[in-house]
Write a protein that holds these residues in place. Structure first.
Motif, PDB file in Angstrom:
ATOM      1  N   ARG A  76      -4.240  -3.759  -0.135  1.00  0.00           N
ATOM      2  CA  ARG A  76      -5.002  -4.554  -1.089  1.00  0.00           C
ATOM      3  C   ARG A  76      -6.337  -3.959  -1.445  1.00  0.00           C
ATOM      4  O   ARG A  76      -6.723  -2.931  -0.828  1.00  0.00           O
ATOM      5  CB  ARG A  76      -5.685  -5.569   0.367  1.00  0.00           C
ATOM      6  CG  ARG A  76      -4.733  -6.337   0.913  1.00  0.00           C
ATOM      7  CD  ARG A  76      -5.237  -7.223   1.871  1.00  0.00           C
ATOM      8  NE  ARG A  76      -4.303  -8.282   2.666  1.00  0.00           N
ATOM      9  CZ  ARG A  76      -4.489  -8.794   3.631  1.00  0.00           C
ATOM     10  NH1 ARG A  76      -5.552  -8.915   4.305  1.00  0.00           N
ATOM     11  NH2 ARG A  76      -3.608  -9.556   4.369  1.00  0.00           N
ATOM     12  N   GLU A  88       6.263   1.935  -3.449  1.00  0.00           N
ATOM     13  CA  GLU A  88       6.369   0.899  -2.247  1.00  0.00           C
ATOM     14  C   GLU A  88       6.196  -0.532  -2.986  1.00  0.00           C
ATOM     15  O   GLU A  88       5.771  -0.876  -3.783  1.00  0.00           O
ATOM     16  CB  GLU A  88       5.114   1.269  -1.401  1.00  0.00           C
ATOM     17  CG  GLU A  88       5.160   2.303  -0.645  1.00  0.00           C
ATOM     18  CD  GLU A  88       4.061   2.520   0.448  1.00  0.00           C
ATOM     19  OE1 GLU A  88       3.521   1.516   0.667  1.00  0.00           O
ATOM     20  OE2 GLU A  88       3.999   3.833   0.867  1.00  0.00           O
ATOM     21  N   GLU A  89       6.965  -1.327  -1.875  1.00  0.00           N
ATOM     22  CA  GLU A  89       7.202  -2.650  -2.359  1.00  0.00           C
ATOM     23  C   GLU A  89       5.979  -3.638  -2.097  1.00  0.00           C
ATOM     24  O   GLU A  89       5.634  -4.449  -3.002  1.00  0.00           O
ATOM     25  CB  GLU A  89       8.309  -3.488  -1.269  1.00  0.00           C
ATOM     26  CG  GLU A  89       9.754  -2.914  -1.684  1.00  0.00           C
ATOM     27  CD  GLU A  89      10.751  -3.430  -0.967  1.00  0.00           C
ATOM     28  OE1 GLU A  89      10.383  -4.444   0.073  1.00  0.00           O
ATOM     29  OE2 GLU A  89      11.956  -3.256  -0.881  1.00  0.00           O
ATOM     30  N   SER A  90       4.995  -3.084  -1.143  1.00  0.00           N
ATOM     31  CA  SER A  90       3.986  -4.010  -1.082  1.00  0.00           C
ATOM     32  C   SER A  90       2.803  -3.018  -0.904  1.00  0.00           C
ATOM     33  O   SER A  90       2.399  -2.367  -0.038  1.00  0.00           O
ATOM     34  CB  SER A  90       3.878  -4.763   0.505  1.00  0.00           C
ATOM     35  OG  SER A  90       4.093  -3.787   1.121  1.00  0.00           O
ATOM     36  N   PRO A  91       2.172  -3.069  -2.305  1.00  0.00           N
ATOM     37  CA  PRO A  91       1.046  -1.945  -2.360  1.00  0.00           C
ATOM     38  C   PRO A  91      -0.365  -2.417  -1.454  1.00  0.00           C
ATOM     39  O   PRO A  91      -0.301  -3.616  -0.936  1.00  0.00           O
ATOM     40  CB  PRO A  91       0.497  -2.203  -3.616  1.00  0.00           C
ATOM     41  CG  PRO A  91       1.083  -3.450  -4.216  1.00  0.00           C
ATOM     42  CD  PRO A  91       2.157  -3.471  -3.597  1.00  0.00           C
ATOM     43  N   GLN A 116       1.748   4.467  -4.072  1.00  0.00           N
ATOM     44  CA  GLN A 116       2.107   3.220  -3.266  1.00  0.00           C
ATOM     45  C   GLN A 116       2.446   2.028  -4.286  1.00  0.00           C
ATOM     46  O   GLN A 116       3.311   1.234  -4.174  1.00  0.00           O
ATOM     47  CB  GLN A 116       0.947   2.738  -2.530  1.00  0.00           C
ATOM     48  CG  GLN A 116       0.921   3.545  -1.302  1.00  0.00           C
ATOM     49  CD  GLN A 116      -0.409   3.219  -0.226  1.00  0.00           C
ATOM     50  OE1 GLN A 116      -1.254   2.555  -0.795  1.00  0.00           O
ATOM     51  NE2 GLN A 116      -0.269   3.785   1.076  1.00  0.00           N
TER      52      GLN A 116
END
Length: 634
Positions: free
Chosen positions: A596, A591-594, A587
């Motif tokens: 949390r 992916e742009e936003s891993p 991710q």
């Protein structure tokens, strides 16, 4: 001449009066026959008209489809045809195929399928037709001449066509000619194997590859797809080229690649085929399946099952399998050649076929392998040369002094020493009242089973690895496969990508950006991995460790003093954590936003709980899972 007969609506056409006469002729009692008459005459039927059943009406002939008793009654009807045809052959009205040893083949029946075999002649063909017409008048079973098929072996094609058109039937197709044991044309064999490959490809449609997880694909490979070509492989040796194509199809499917798509292969297919005890996934090879199926026929001959097939092979090739020819162009010779090839590769099947002695009447003293690992003629060749009764049974030899049938007394020195050894060996033998039987020592109970022979061949020819595959039943198959690939170093880490010649921006770990990314780093030395593994140890009440490889971790987990089931569950939790670490890494890259990091460990605990709980025979609560997982009773 081969004449395959198709009966028109066989079950629906049986005359009841004929069936009852057959039952009486076979000796069934009056009460039983009345029961059968009652089940037949009490039956009623109706027809669906526009989805609604019509008024019921009584039946006057036929057997009920789906009735569990119907197949047995029908077999008795066909048995009457068998007995009638035997009389026809005995009277000389039909000439079958005469084999050596006074064995004759004239017909083969299986349920409502009938095959008539005999010399090619107009008299034979017209005789079959007349017999079947008489059988129709008596039983109600009429042949469907349009679906019946005729084949002539070593008969001009024009003659076969003329005879077929005269009686109104068709000529056997090439496919049937290939699958029939008696005829084998090279072009037909190629076509048959092409059909097998096409069928295998059709089962692996594009949507299955894209929608199934790797666990689903493995399950499909081991169940449905492994059984699809058995019909052809059960009697014919599969060519090496065909085996390679079939394994290539399975390999691409397992790796999630379409047939036209090029994709990097991270795991050698032989490792996937190998058994789990040797570090594989236990898919098993088509080579081993084919050879095990062929060896089943050899076992049937060696064990002398008394079937018609055994009698035919014995009449053609002789009773001793050691003397059977391998140079002729026939299926049996092809099987025997493959047995010899396997022996040259290190698998001597004959050495695993042994006699288990009962009364000793059916075992040859010198030739059969009934005591020890080799026949006595091999172990004591000088004594064997002296014996005049070389074909004597075990019972005969043990009923008197062993040297009573020798042409002379054993001379001093080596012969007397060998005779003393043989006599001492016979003192340990005790005969019983049971019959002798053949056993296969590759199987624990001595009964030949294709599955176990297949596994044995795979273990012999497929690669072995030092560590066996760790398989945890409490977690999904896809997670087990992922952990297996990780331990094999078969994941597309950045170090492995560069090793494969794939150009990437950096070899550093995408999670920590400190060290090169290999499997040991991403799962043990990376700061995220160390954080997760330490928290798992504290959660399970264990002292945290700093591992640097799977070998160190495996040694640690084996030293833990938990029950085997709880230890397996703990091992599964580690597998799940590695699964999540790898997904987290992907991710970050793709992916742009891993996700949390603060929610990462909670997701591992929650997912492991759901997977383990759904796969356990006992239930446990969420509180037990959080607070005392090591005390869960499984």
């Amino acid at each position: 001449m081969f004449f395959k007969v198709d009966f028109a609506k066989a079950y629906d056409s049986v005359r009841w009066d004929y069936l009852l006469e057959v039952l009486e002729a076979f000796g069934f009692g009056r009460t039983w026959c009345n029961w059968i008459r009652g089940t037949l005459t009490s039956a009623k039927a109706s027809i669906l008209i526009n989805g609604s059943p019509s008024k019921e009406y009584s039946c006057h002939r036929g057997l009920k489809q789906g009735d569990p008793l119907a197949p047995y009654l029908f077999i008795l009807i066909m048995e009457s045809l068998h007995l009638s045809f035997n009389r026809v052959v005995d009277e000389g009205l039909f000439k079958g195929i005469q084999l050596p040893g006074s064995l004759s083949l004239s017909h083969l029946f299986y349920a409502d399928d009938a095959m008539f075999i005999g010399e090619w002649s107009n008299e034979n063909l017209s005789g079959i037709i007349n017999i079947l017409k008489s059988f129709f008048l008596a039983s109600g079973l009429q042949i469907n001449i349009l679906k019946s098929q005729l084949l002539g072996v070593c008969v001009p094609h024009q003659v076969v066509e003329q005879a077929a058109s005269l009686i109104g039937c068709s000529i056997m197709s090439n496919k049937f000619r290939y699958l029939g044991v008696m005829v084998g044309e090279y072009s037909s064999r190629i076509k048959a194997w092409d059909d097998v490959i096409l069928k295998l490809r059709s089962r692996l449609s594009k949507w299955k590859v894209k929608t199934l997880s790797i666990g689903g694909r493995l399950t499909l490979l081991k169940s449905v797809l492994g059984a699809s070509p058995i019909y052809n492989m059960s009697i014919f040796k599969v060519p090496t080229g065909v085996l390679k194509v079939m394994e290539s199809i399975r390999s691409r499917f397992f790796n999630g690649a379409d047939q036209s798509e090029k994709k990097v292969t991270w795991v050698a297919w032989n490792k996937v085929l190998a058994s789990k005890k040797h570090g594989g996934l236990g898919v098993s090879s088509f080579f081993a399946l084919n050879r095990a199926l062929l060896l089943k026929w050899v076992w049937r001959f060696v064990s002398q099952d008394g079937s018609l097939w055994y009698k035919v092979i014995r009449a053609l090739y002789g009773s001793s399998v050691e003397t059977h020819s391998t140079s002729l162009s026939s299926n049996w010779c092809s099987i025997m050649r493959e047995v010899n090839k396997l022996k040259g590769k290190g698998f001597d099947f004959w050495s695993h076929c042994k006699k288990r002695i009962g009364n000793g009447d059916d075992s040859r003293f010198w030739f059969d392998c009934w005591i020890g690992d080799v026949p006595l003629r091999v172990k004591f060749p000088r004594l064997f040369a002296l014996d005049l009764n070389k074909e004597a049974s075990v019972a005969v030899k043990l009923s008197a002094p062993i040297d009573i049938s020798f042409r002379r007394n054993a001379r001093g020195g080596i012969e007397e020493h060998l005779l003393a050894d043989l006599t001492s060996l016979m003192d340990s033998v005790t005969l019983s009242n049971s019959g002798d039987r053949w056993v296969c020592d590759l199987v624990s109970d001595g009964n030949f089973r294709v599955k176990e022979i297949r596994n044995y061949i795979d273990d012999l020819f497929l690669p072995h690895q030092a560590a066996q595959t760790r398989w945890i039943k409490y977690i999904p198959i896809k997670v087990n496969i992922f952990a297996w690939r990780a331990r094999q170093d078969c994941l597309p880490t950045r170090v492995n990508l560069i090793r494969r010649g794939i150009t990437i921006e950096s070899s550093l770990c995408p999670v920590c950006s400190v060290c090169e990314e290999d499997v040991c780093h991403i799962f043990f030395r990376c700061d995220l991995a160390q954080l997760v593994l330490r928290r798992i140890c504290r959660w399970w009440g264990l002292d945290p460790h700093d591992w640097s490889s799977f070998q160190e971790w495996q040694s640690w987990i084996l030293s833990i003093q938990f029950s085997s089931k709880v230890k397996a569950m703990l091992e599964g939790v580690f597998f799940v954590s590695w699964w999540f670490i790898w997904n987290f890494r992907n991710q970050i890259i793709f992916e742009e936003s891993p996700p949390r990091r603060s929610e990462f460990f909670d997701a591992i605990v929650f997912c492991a709980f759901n997977w383990c709980k759904s796969r356990c025979h006992t239930t446990f609560s969420w509180d037990d899972w959080l607070k005392n997982p090591q005390f869960i009773s499984l």
